[in-house]
Motif scaffolding. Structure first.
Motif, short mmCIF file in Angstrom:
data_model
loop_
_atom_site.label_atom_id
_atom_site.label_comp_id
_atom_site.label_asym_id
_atom_site.label_seq_id
_atom_site.Cartn_x
_atom_site.Cartn_y
_atom_site.Cartn_z
N ASP A 74 -10.67 -91.10 -59.76
CA ASP A 74 -10.81 -89.69 -60.09
C ASP A 74 -12.20 -89.34 -60.58
O ASP A 74 -12.38 -88.40 -61.36
CB ASP A 74 -9.76 -89.26 -61.13
N ASP A 91 -10.96 -83.43 -61.69
CA ASP A 91 -10.32 -82.22 -62.19
C ASP A 91 -11.31 -81.06 -62.33
O ASP A 91 -10.88 -79.89 -62.43
CB ASP A 91 -9.67 -82.48 -63.55
N THR A 107 -2.86 -92.32 -51.56
CA THR A 107 -2.06 -93.10 -52.50
C THR A 107 -1.00 -93.95 -51.80
O THR A 107 -0.48 -94.88 -52.40
CB THR A 107 -1.36 -92.17 -53.51
N GLY A 121 -6.91 -76.20 -55.09
CA GLY A 121 -5.65 -76.91 -54.99
C GLY A 121 -5.16 -77.18 -53.59
O GLY A 121 -4.09 -77.75 -53.40
N ASP A 131 -1.92 -82.59 -49.55
CA ASP A 131 -1.95 -82.43 -51.00
C ASP A 131 -3.14 -83.20 -51.57
O ASP A 131 -3.23 -84.42 -51.41
CB ASP A 131 -0.65 -82.96 -51.61
N GLN A 133 -3.68 -84.15 -54.44
CA GLN A 133 -3.24 -85.13 -55.42
C GLN A 133 -3.00 -86.50 -54.79
O GLN A 133 -2.90 -87.51 -55.51
CB GLN A 133 -1.97 -84.65 -56.12
N HIS A 134 -2.91 -86.54 -53.46
CA HIS A 134 -2.68 -87.80 -52.77
C HIS A 134 -3.97 -88.53 -52.44
O HIS A 134 -3.94 -89.63 -51.90
CB HIS A 134 -1.88 -87.55 -51.48
N THR A 252 -5.36 -92.85 -65.03
CA THR A 252 -5.74 -91.44 -65.05
C THR A 252 -7.23 -91.32 -64.79
O THR A 252 -7.93 -92.32 -64.65
CB THR A 252 -5.39 -90.78 -66.39
N SER A 253 -7.73 -90.08 -64.76
CA SER A 253 -9.15 -89.86 -64.50
C SER A 253 -10.04 -90.41 -65.61
O SER A 253 -11.21 -90.68 -65.39
CB SER A 253 -9.43 -88.36 -64.31
#
Length: 372
Positions: A74, A91, A107, A121, A131, A133-134, A252-253
């Motif tokens: 991230d 982010d 992922t 987004g 997505d 987020q993947h 996490t990032s």
């Protein structure tokens, strides 16, 4: 500079993808109004002036032009045309659009290539929405072997002359090869001190392991190995070889915490030995390894490693290697590293004269490092 890449699937024929014109970026900066859904539909238009660059807009509405380098953990590395290489939290990315092909690792451990557009987004690769987020990794262009590797070297030294003549030096090095499916790490830590012509410190440790990811969190560790030498602990050489499994507890990032464990075999050759005793020892062992890394601020990182090894009493019994480091960013390439190291061997082997070495060794290391 940290470069990572991934194995990839054969790419399909690329379709035309509209890059947001520079004029649109300026308009967005002025009113921060999300575009209509039709903005994302690929159409053939004349490329805007400045299409030789990748474009990045932060959530603060700052706009940068330059080149996408890599995304991993991230953290986006973006080579700004004016500001140089920047490391940006994923982010904090509002808009990202590539001028050409990028390789995206997902992922689910697959990899695809194409032109990338990320906005508010939503993400598109060659016009196909997915997505964001993947996304797990990202690198500009097609994968090459050189992009899999990164390295870091840290050196520290102290020279003293006068009433006491003393030379101290320490060295740390780390090499990593990272793809979507696998990871290889090798670390070196060495210390040497000579006082008034007499060697008083001389220890060296090399660790290596290979991981194969079955998911983003769980991985197999088919092989790990360690070489250690410290004559002042009466260890001429100590070699450990084993295999195990691991799991990312936090990913996490800003923070990572992983744990791995497995059986191993340890062979130790002692520097000295008492009369009637052997100078070598072999033992089955169990190894538990934890690694922690977190971002304390934009310029300060903290990482720690704690490795525990259980063997028979003749080979030293319980031992551990603990290391904690504060990395202070001085420039884009140079860091100041402050490290504390604690090594312990619970049952050290006696020297030839019967004296038993101290079970604990402590070190505080100050070094300057370079990322490559």
């Amino acid at each position: 500079m940290r470069l990572f890449c991934n194995y990839f699937l054969p790419s399909k024929k690329l379709t035309a993808l509209t890059l947001l014109p520079l004029a649109y970026n300026a308009q967005l900066l002025a009113n921060d109004t999300p575009p209509a859904a039709s903005t994302f539909v690929p159409v053939k238009i004349t490329a805007p002036v400045g299409n030789d660059f990748d474009w990045l807009q932060l959530t603060s509405l700052e706009i940068l032009k330059g080149d996408i380098k890599t995304l991993y953990d991230d953290k986006l590395e973006f080579d700004s045309d004016e500001l140089g290489v920047l490391v940006i939290d994923w982010d904090d990315v509002k808009i990202l659009q590539s001028k050409g092909i990028v390789s995206v690792g997902f992922t689910d451990l697959t990899t695809k290539t194409g032109r990338l557009q990320v906005q508010n987004g939503k993400s598109y690769l060659d016009g196909v929405e997915f997505d964001p987020q993947h996304i797990m990794t990202l690198i500009a262009g097609e994968p090459t072997e050189a992009n899999y590797w990164s390295s870091k070297i840290s050196l520290g030294a102290n020279f003293r002359q006068g009433n006491t003549d003393q030379i101290d030096y320490s060295a740390q090095a780390k090499v990593t090869r990272r793809t979507t499916e696998s990871r290889f790490n090798a670390d070196y830590l060495g210390n040497y001190t000579k006082t008034d012509g007499e060697n008083t410190v001389n220890n060296h440790r090399i660790n290596g392991h290979f991981d194969w990811f079955l998911s983003k969190q769980f991985y197999l560790r088919p092989v790990f190995a360690e070489y250690y030498k410290d004559p002042f602990l009466n260890i001429g050489s100590k070699i450990t070889l084993g295999s195990g499994v691991g799991y990312n507890l936090i990913d996490t990032s800003k923070t990572e915490l992983s744990i791995s464990a497995g059986p191993a075999y340890t062979y130790t050759r002692f520097d000295q030995h008492e009369v009637g005793s052997s100078n070598t020892e072999g033992s089955g062992t169990f190894v538990l390894d934890t690694a922690f890394d977190t971002e304390l601020s934009k310029s300060v990182d903290f990482n720690a490693q704690y490795r525990i090894q259980y063997g028979n009493q003749q080979s030293g019994g319980y031992s551990h290697h603990a290391m904690a480091t504060f990395e202070v960013e001085l420039t884009d390439m140079f860091d100041l590293d402050l490290s504390f190291v604690w090594d312990r061997t619970n049952n050290p082997r006696a020297n030839a004269d019967g004296t038993v070495p101290n079970a604990n060794d402590y070190q505080f290391i100050v070094g300057f490092s370079i990322d490559m």
